[in-house]
Design a protein around this motif. Structure first.
Motif, PDB file in Angstrom:
ATOM      1  N   SER A 172       0.799  -1.233   0.000  1.00 45.69           N
ATOM      2  CA  SER A 172       0.000   0.000   0.000  1.00 45.69           C
ATOM      3  C   SER A 172       0.827   1.277   0.000  1.00 45.69           C
ATOM      4  O   SER A 172       0.539   2.211  -0.736  1.00 45.69           O
ATOM      5  N   LYS A 173       1.895   1.296   0.804  1.00 40.36           N
ATOM      6  CA  LYS A 173       2.686   2.526   0.872  1.00 40.36           C
ATOM      7  C   LYS A 173       3.346   2.843  -0.469  1.00 40.36           C
ATOM      8  O   LYS A 173       3.388   3.986  -0.905  1.00 40.36           O
ATOM      9  N   VAL A 174       3.864   1.804  -1.122  1.00 44.31           N
ATOM     10  CA  VAL A 174       4.617   2.023  -2.352  1.00 44.31           C
ATOM     11  C   VAL A 174       3.726   2.469  -3.511  1.00 44.31           C
ATOM     12  O   VAL A 174       4.205   3.024  -4.501  1.00 44.31           O
ATOM     13  N   THR A 175       2.435   2.277  -3.376  1.00 36.70           N
ATOM     14  CA  THR A 175       1.516   2.709  -4.439  1.00 36.70           C
ATOM     15  C   THR A 175       1.117   4.176  -4.299  1.00 36.70           C
ATOM     16  O   THR A 175       0.547   4.753  -5.227  1.00 36.70           O
ATOM     17  N   GLY A 176       1.392   4.753  -3.122  1.00 31.71           N
ATOM     18  CA  GLY A 176       1.018   6.141  -2.889  1.00 31.71           C
ATOM     19  C   GLY A 176      -0.426   6.318  -2.461  1.00 31.71           C
ATOM     20  O   GLY A 176      -0.922   7.438  -2.367  1.00 31.71           O
ATOM     21  N   GLU A 177      -1.105   5.221  -2.147  1.00 32.81           N
ATOM     22  CA  GLU A 177      -2.522   5.322  -1.790  1.00 32.81           C
ATOM     23  C   GLU A 177      -2.754   5.597  -0.310  1.00 32.81           C
ATOM     24  O   GLU A 177      -3.855   5.951   0.099  1.00 32.81           O
ATOM     25  N   GLU A 178      -1.718   5.441   0.508  1.00 36.31           N
ATOM     26  CA  GLU A 178      -1.897   5.640   1.951  1.00 36.31           C
ATOM     27  C   GLU A 178      -2.201   7.104   2.263  1.00 36.31           C
ATOM     28  O   GLU A 178      -3.198   7.414   2.901  1.00 36.31           O
ATOM     29  N   ASP A 179      -1.309   7.978   1.827  1.00 32.25           N
ATOM     30  CA  ASP A 179      -1.503   9.417   2.062  1.00 32.25           C
ATOM     31  C   ASP A 179      -1.791  10.085   0.720  1.00 32.25           C
ATOM     32  O   ASP A 179      -1.001  10.888   0.219  1.00 32.25           O
ATOM     33  N   ARG A 180      -2.921   9.745   0.166  1.00 28.23           N
ATOM     34  CA  ARG A 180      -3.233  10.111  -1.222  1.00 28.23           C
ATOM     35  C   ARG A 180      -3.498  11.593  -1.448  1.00 28.23           C
ATOM     36  O   ARG A 180      -3.496  12.051  -2.589  1.00 28.23           O
ATOM     37  N   TYR A 181      -3.734  12.337  -0.369  1.00 31.46           N
ATOM     38  CA  TYR A 181      -3.982  13.781  -0.511  1.00 31.46           C
ATOM     39  C   TYR A 181      -2.738  14.607  -0.176  1.00 31.46           C
ATOM     40  O   TYR A 181      -2.434  15.579  -0.857  1.00 31.46           O
ATOM     41  N   SER A 182      -2.025  14.217   0.857  1.00 21.57           N
ATOM     42  CA  SER A 182      -0.837  14.962   1.297  1.00 21.57           C
ATOM     43  C   SER A 182       0.430  14.505   0.584  1.00 21.57           C
ATOM     44  O   SER A 182       1.401  15.252   0.508  1.00 21.57           O
ATOM     45  N   HIS A 183       0.429  13.250   0.122  1.00 22.56           N
ATOM     46  CA  HIS A 183       1.594  12.626  -0.526  1.00 22.56           C
ATOM     47  C   HIS A 183       2.798  12.569   0.412  1.00 22.56           C
ATOM     48  O   HIS A 183       3.948  12.668  -0.020  1.00 22.56           O
ATOM     49  N   THR A 184       2.510  12.394   1.695  1.00 21.41           N
ATOM     50  CA  THR A 184       3.564  12.255   2.705  1.00 21.41           C
ATOM     51  C   THR A 184       3.872  10.781   2.975  1.00 21.41           C
ATOM     52  O   THR A 184       4.319  10.420   4.068  1.00 21.41           O
TER      53      THR A 184
END
Length: 282
Positions: free
Chosen positions: A181-193
């Motif tokens: 999940s983290k490597v897809t960028g979906e975890e912090d999908r708004y902040s991109h942190t």
């Protein structure tokens, strides 16, 4: 990638433990019991240490969340954004323990779509307001609820019994979470942190490795060295994405950089998953 249950790992046959199939039955049974007791004591010391570590991370998470939610309630948009990524790292490091409470984890850490819209609260709910709407207005109630849930987590974590199963599987589960999940960028999908969460998951896995490493070195020094080398490689890649004391936005990474990070994490997870098997009778 899941590890074998520790309870099953410890029940090795007497011939494997002592390399002698000719010893009489009573002696064999006594030796097995003695070895199991020694292993249990060794693992208890490790699990006690990990419990202290996890509780310490949750305590820091409470403090960081208090600062974050106060900024939200005070309408301090820029400050809330600055505090968001670093605050979440404490939770991500201690996730093997935090996720034990299936009722609280979704309230604190659910992403949009993970739960019904009416039940969606927590960090990611506020994240959407801060970055998509660029405001704190209307999110004060979510900040209040988040603080209540995090305080409840801190109270409940005292009741957790850290088992070897939680400890050993937790290290690999943290890395699996990064790679799925983290490597897809979906975890912090708004902040991109995402890299803050990414790094914290790796740090949490490394803590478990360090606690088990003395026993691992006695059994398989080569495996111990390989795991450390793999950790070093992941950190080398993460350090390339540092921005001051924090990390770059995930959207700033190239496709090649994301792939390299993903492959490094996968390469670490494979040998790390062997710790439970190798240290079964330490």
């Amino acid at each position: 990638m899941k590890l074998l249950k520790v309870s099953g790992i410890l029940l090795l046959s007497s011939s494997l433990l002592f390399g002698c199939a000719t010893m009489d039955k009573s002696t064999s049974t006594d030796k097995v019991k003695e070895t199991k007791n020694t292993a249990s004591e060794a693992l208890k010391g490790v699990t006690d240490e990990y419990r202290k570590y996890a509780i310490g991370e949750i305590e820091d998470f409470v403090k960081a969340t208090e600062a974050f939610t106060t900024a939200v309630k005070n309408g301090e948009l820029v400050k809330a954004k600055e505090l968001y990524g670093p605050a979440r790292m404490y939770y991500e490091r201690a996730e093997p323990i935090a996720e034990v409470f299936g009722d609280l984890d979704p309230k604190i850490d659910a992403r949009e779509g993970d739960v019904p819209e009416a039940e969606w609260t927590g960090y990611h709910r506020i994240e959407k307001g801060l970055w998509m709407e660029n405001t704190t207005k209307g999110y004060e109630q979510f900040a209040e609820q988040l603080m209540k849930d995090v305080n409840l987590l801190r109270a409940k974590v005292e009741t957790v019994e850290v088992t070897p199963d939680i400890l050993i599987t937790g290290a690999v589960d943290l890395l699996n979470e990064v790679s799925t999940s983290k490597v897809t960028g979906e975890e912090d999908r708004y902040s991109h942190t995402d890299l803050y969460d990414f790094a914290a998951n790796v740090q949490g896995a490394e803590k478990i490795y360090h606690l088990l490493n003395p026993a691992l070195k006695k059994k398989d020094k080569e495996l111990s060295n390989e795991i450390q080398t793999r950790f070093d490689e992941v950190y080398r890649l993460l350090n390339q994405q540092k921005n001051g004391n924090g990390y770059k936005l995930y959207t700033e990474l190239t496709e090649a950089q994301v792939k390299e990070l993903s492959q490094a994490v996968d390469a670490l997870a494979e040998p790390l998953s062997q710790i439970g098997i190798v240290t079964e009778a330490s």
